[in-house]
Design an enzyme around this catalytic site. Structure first.
Site, short mmCIF file in Angstrom:
data_model
loop_
_atom_site.label_atom_id
_atom_site.label_comp_id
_atom_site.label_asym_id
_atom_site.label_seq_id
_atom_site.Cartn_x
_atom_site.Cartn_y
_atom_site.Cartn_z
N ASN A 9 0.07 -2.24 -1.74
CA ASN A 9 0.49 -0.66 -1.17
C ASN A 9 -0.84 -0.30 -0.36
O ASN A 9 -1.65 0.13 -1.19
CB ASN A 9 0.94 -0.09 -2.55
CG ASN A 9 1.23 1.46 -2.11
OD1 ASN A 9 1.40 1.95 -0.99
ND2 ASN A 9 1.34 2.24 -3.41
N LYS A 11 -0.89 2.60 1.00
CA LYS A 11 -0.86 4.36 0.90
C LYS A 11 -1.39 4.75 1.96
O LYS A 11 -0.99 4.25 3.20
CB LYS A 11 -1.82 4.69 -0.36
CG LYS A 11 -1.43 3.97 -1.69
CD LYS A 11 -1.94 4.45 -2.97
CE LYS A 11 -1.85 3.51 -4.16
NZ LYS A 11 -2.28 4.21 -5.31
N HIS A 95 7.39 5.55 -6.12
CA HIS A 95 6.02 5.44 -6.88
C HIS A 95 5.49 6.81 -7.56
O HIS A 95 5.95 7.76 -7.24
CB HIS A 95 5.00 5.22 -5.63
CG HIS A 95 3.63 5.00 -5.84
ND1 HIS A 95 2.59 5.98 -6.23
CD2 HIS A 95 2.96 3.66 -5.98
CE1 HIS A 95 1.38 5.16 -6.50
NE2 HIS A 95 1.81 3.97 -6.28
N GLU A 97 2.92 8.39 -7.46
CA GLU A 97 2.27 9.51 -6.48
C GLU A 97 3.44 10.35 -5.75
O GLU A 97 3.40 11.50 -5.38
CB GLU A 97 1.36 8.97 -5.24
CG GLU A 97 -0.13 8.54 -5.81
CD GLU A 97 -0.51 7.37 -5.69
OE1 GLU A 97 -0.09 6.84 -4.22
OE2 GLU A 97 -1.36 6.64 -6.13
N GLU A 167 3.70 0.71 -13.77
CA GLU A 167 2.50 1.13 -13.10
C GLU A 167 2.11 2.48 -14.08
O GLU A 167 2.56 3.51 -13.88
CB GLU A 167 2.42 1.65 -11.80
CG GLU A 167 2.70 0.70 -10.78
CD GLU A 167 2.21 0.84 -9.53
OE1 GLU A 167 1.51 0.11 -8.79
OE2 GLU A 167 2.72 1.85 -8.85
N GLY A 173 -5.74 3.84 -9.59
CA GLY A 173 -6.78 4.33 -8.81
C GLY A 173 -7.85 4.84 -9.80
O GLY A 173 -8.88 5.41 -9.22
N SER A 209 -4.85 -0.60 -11.08
CA SER A 209 -6.37 -1.27 -10.91
C SER A 209 -6.35 -2.42 -11.06
O SER A 209 -7.15 -3.03 -11.69
CB SER A 209 -7.05 -0.43 -11.97
OG SER A 209 -7.22 1.08 -11.63
#
Ligand code: PGA
Length: 245
Positions: A9, A11, A95, A97, A167, A173, A209
């Site tokens: 991904n 992003k 996701h 985010e 996730e 991240g 991660s």
């Protein structure tokens, strides 16, 4: 039995020049791998370029999001039939985010899954708890809600086509990976929520991660069928190592 999925991904990263270099660096070392499903999810504007670069290889291309309507006055949105018309095969849905910054909910995730399946896209559906929820011992409850609401009204044969990505939000991240035991616990729980024949077939990826140093141990877990990789997929060298774990 379950083919491992290694999805990157990207992003909101890379210029066009960097994107070309990245896809070529990945292609050079992984295009002949047949026993894994490799999926690159670049930003929308680079999809045609990436599709062109990986043509004739086993590398697949996914979008990072979609809108649930097919067509119409929805300025700035991208639909499933548009993605299909370019031969995009996968799409990331829900996701964390998008949930956090763009107010996506389990209800919109559900609509997006239906839209993706209607047009033959493979949805990569993201779920996961925040740090606060984990510390409050709510992880499994949160996961159960995200699965029951997000997958609401889907038939078994539709659920079978999904790829789920667990996730934990606190691991995305941050450099803080869930331990393989923490991940395995949630993966096994997700599988236990699904009907038997579907549960055995569906791929459940871990994300948060993932790096070349921890992919082997994660993949050794019984219920981890692949990885959704953010930061470490932006360098061909590290993503190639993850793909070849
Ligand atoms: P990360 O991101 O690998 O940078 O933690 C994973 C993801 O958000 O899919």
């Amino acid at each position: 039995m379950r083919i491992p999925v290694l999805a990157g991904n990207w992003k909101m990263n890379t210029t066009l020049t960097e994107a070309i270099a990245l896809v070529n660096g990945i292609k050079a070392e992984t295009s002949d791998i047949k026993d894994r499903e490799i999926v690159l999810c670049p930003p929308y504007p680079y999809l045609p370029m990436v599709l062109e670069q990986v043509k004739g290889t086993n590398i697949r291309v996914g979008a990072q999001n979609l809108y649930f309507e097919d067509w119409g006055a929805f300025t700035g949105e991208i639909s499933a039939p548009m993605l299909r018309s370019m031969e995009v095969s996968h799409v990331i849905i829900g996701h964390s985010e998008r949930r956090q910054y763009f107010r996506e909910t389990d209800a919109s995730v559900n609509k997006k899954i239906f839209a993706a399946l209607k047009h033959g896209l493979s949805p990569i559906v993201c779920i996961g708890e925040t740090l606060e929820q984990r510390e409050g011992n709510l992880t499994l409850k949160v996961i159960e809600t995200q699965i029951s609401q997000g997958l609401m009204n889907l038939k078994a044969e539709q659920i079978e086509k999904l790829i789920i990505a667990y996730e934990p939000v606190w691991a995305i991240g941050t450099g803080k990976t869930a331990t393989s035991a923490q991940a395995q616990e949630v993966h096994a729980f997700v599988r236990s929520l699904l009907l038997k024949p579907v549960a055995g077939k569906i791929r459940i990826l871990y994300g948060g991660s993932v790096k070349p140093e921890n992919i082997k141990e994660l993949m050794a877990q019984e219920d981890i069928d692949g990885a959704l990789v953010g930061g470490a997929c932006l360098k061909a060298d590290s993503f190639n190592k993850i793909i070849k774990y």
